[in-house]
Design an enzyme around this catalytic site. Sequence first.
Site, PDB file in Angstrom:
ATOM      1  N   THR A  67       0.876  -1.183   0.000  1.00  0.00           N
ATOM      2  CA  THR A  67       0.000   0.000   0.000  1.00  0.00           C
ATOM      3  C   THR A  67       0.907   1.226   0.000  1.00  0.00           C
ATOM      4  O   THR A  67       2.124   1.098   0.137  1.00  0.00           O
ATOM      5  CB  THR A  67      -0.892   0.058   1.263  1.00  0.00           C
ATOM      6  OG1 THR A  67      -0.062   0.376   2.393  1.00  0.00           O
ATOM      7  CG2 THR A  67      -1.606  -1.259   1.525  1.00  0.00           C
ATOM      8  N   ASP A  68       0.319   2.406  -0.106  1.00  0.00           N
ATOM      9  CA  ASP A  68       1.137   3.625  -0.081  1.00  0.00           C
ATOM     10  C   ASP A  68       1.847   3.768   1.268  1.00  0.00           C
ATOM     11  O   ASP A  68       2.982   4.207   1.341  1.00  0.00           O
ATOM     12  CB  ASP A  68       0.264   4.854  -0.348  1.00  0.00           C
ATOM     13  CG  ASP A  68      -0.222   4.867  -1.795  1.00  0.00           C
ATOM     14  OD1 ASP A  68       0.421   4.181  -2.626  1.00  0.00           O
ATOM     15  OD2 ASP A  68      -1.237   5.519  -2.071  1.00  0.00           O
ATOM     16  N   CYS A  69       1.145   3.386   2.329  1.00  0.00           N
ATOM     17  CA  CYS A  69       1.758   3.536   3.657  1.00  0.00           C
ATOM     18  C   CYS A  69       2.599   2.322   4.070  1.00  0.00           C
ATOM     19  O   CYS A  69       3.474   2.422   4.925  1.00  0.00           O
ATOM     20  CB  CYS A  69       0.692   3.845   4.698  1.00  0.00           C
ATOM     21  SG  CYS A  69      -0.817   2.875   4.505  1.00  0.00           S
ATOM     22  N   TYR A  70       2.300   1.177   3.484  1.00  0.00           N
ATOM     23  CA  TYR A  70       3.066  -0.045   3.763  1.00  0.00           C
ATOM     24  C   TYR A  70       3.522  -0.642   2.434  1.00  0.00           C
ATOM     25  O   TYR A  70       2.924  -1.595   1.928  1.00  0.00           O
ATOM     26  CB  TYR A  70       2.207  -1.053   4.528  1.00  0.00           C
ATOM     27  CG  TYR A  70       1.843  -0.594   5.924  1.00  0.00           C
ATOM     28  CD1 TYR A  70       2.714  -0.822   6.987  1.00  0.00           C
ATOM     29  CD2 TYR A  70       0.650   0.078   6.172  1.00  0.00           C
ATOM     30  CE1 TYR A  70       2.392  -0.389   8.263  1.00  0.00           C
ATOM     31  CE2 TYR A  70       0.320   0.513   7.440  1.00  0.00           C
ATOM     32  CZ  TYR A  70       1.199   0.277   8.484  1.00  0.00           C
ATOM     33  OH  TYR A  70       0.887   0.706   9.746  1.00  0.00           O
ATOM     34  N   PRO A  71       4.569  -0.074   1.832  1.00  0.00           N
ATOM     35  CA  PRO A  71       4.911  -0.462   0.463  1.00  0.00           C
ATOM     36  C   PRO A  71       5.520  -1.854   0.294  1.00  0.00           C
ATOM     37  O   PRO A  71       5.426  -2.444  -0.776  1.00  0.00           O
ATOM     38  CB  PRO A  71       5.933   0.606   0.047  1.00  0.00           C
ATOM     39  CG  PRO A  71       6.442   1.201   1.307  1.00  0.00           C
ATOM     40  CD  PRO A  71       5.383   1.043   2.334  1.00  0.00           C
TER      41      PRO A  71
END
Lengths: 134, 404
Positions: free
Chosen positions: B137-141
């Site tokens: 994800t954007d926060c957990y790449p």
Amino acid sequence: MKARLVLRFPPLLVDQPVVYKLVKDYNLIFNILRAEITPASEGLMVLEIEGEEEDFKQGLKYLEERGVKFQPLSQDVVMKEELCTHCGACIIHCPTGALYYDDERKVLFAPDKCIACEICVEICPYRAMEVTLG
Amino acid sequence: MRERTIEEINEKIKKGTVVVLTAEEVIEMAKEKGYKKAAEEVDVVTTGTFGPMCSSGVLINFGHSSPRIKKARVWLNDVPAYGGLAAVDIYLGATAIPDNDPANADYPGEFKYGGGHVIEDLVRGKDILLYAESYGTDCYPRKELETYINIHTINEAILFNPRNAYQNYNVAVNLSNRTLYTYMGMLLPNLGNANYCSAGQLSPLLKDPLYETIGIGTRIFLGGGVGYVAWWGTQHSPAVPRNELGIPKVPAGTLALIGDLKQMSPQWLRGASMRGYGVSLAVGVGVPIPILNEEVFHRAAASDAEITAPVVDYSDAYPNRKGEILAEVTYAQLKSGEIEVLGKKVPTASLSSYYKAREIATILKNWIREGKFLLTQPVERLPGPESGIKMKPCDIRKPHIEEF
Ligand code: SF4
Ligand code: SF4
């Protein structure tokens, strides 16, 4: 004297009457506790041997000359004390009473009674019994 | 006798004047002195149990890597853990096995390594291989993580066992003519053996059968450290037949337990491989029973001869949930090494360790005597027999064809 021995036969000896010679030439009485031929066709036999001390010595010497390796049975079965939980699940399955409860319901192992059948190895959930045969 | 309060007992613990006996020792004492006199003298009775408890597991927060990952699927030493909680929280269950374990395809399976063993290895301080996958994800790449963790590198390791310390249990036998491999061990054909799994007169809930002192929040011995009763356990089933003392004749109450794995020791948490069944975790649990009054004492002093267990056939009645009980036997009979079932003498074997149960009760006794362990007033009581709560079955409801 009397002893329980684990004998390992090299592949070439598997079909030779080595044990028969022990009886005939060395007057040794034996009781086969277990015998098998491993896939690599190495023979393995657990014997209880009884006879005069001198006959015994000569008999073992004969085995040695034929390339049969042997060792007292007790070296092949161990209870890893630190792994045993003393549950007792193995006791009734042991055919010789080598595993038993003491007065405090601690489970003890008497190597001299063990015939290395490996049943306890299969039963013990904690891998406390180790048999290193074959 | 005058009723005792937990505060009074705790004062005595602090002063070093408390009288503590194990649940085994107290039986002898009650015989010698009589219940009345003994109850007046004893402040606390300690219990213990050590055996495979399949409904156990550990909650781990393994910390944030850089870049971060919000793991979706995760394995510890190849054993799958549950990853459906936040980014780096996982729950590893005791009975989980590696995806590639042959299991019973190679019957009876050996189940050499699984969740219970990972928990034991964690407690031993060993490095554990962590592998995690994600979608990013954007926060957990990060999409993949492979690293070693151990008990010191992770934030929390909370042992949380949804069902432990079963109050009584079945004695398993086999009426069929083939060997069975069960969670109750190997059962030889035609009543070849009878396996039981309870510490009997030392077992926590058998010594406080009506949950008069053990409740939510009770401080306990758990895996060698200090833990707590978090809730009643899953399948808690208090409304079952009981004897005059209130002791259930069949499996009844259970406890959900919680504690800090970092305090625990491999001596009291052991991975178990049950042939043909799977992996489990043997857990050591000890619970103190404050002697609040004579009735509590009377129950805490019950002996193996007063506690019975149901004998159940694991070739049919158990797997098919038929609920048939072949016989009722006492723990004294079970411990004698032989019971009688359907007219046949059957040798008994225990899966739970009475020796270790006694050790736990003794350790807890010493903790209390030395002032290291204070008793707690439960925050809430567990549902008792009066609640009418009974374990529910799962009835199979066939979907209606016309709905499709
Ligand atoms: S191998 Fe185990 S079960 Fe077999 S005799 Fe020896 S101790 Fe007993
Ligand atoms: S089954 Fe294993 S742990 Fe249990 S008493 Fe036997 S050797 Fe010890």
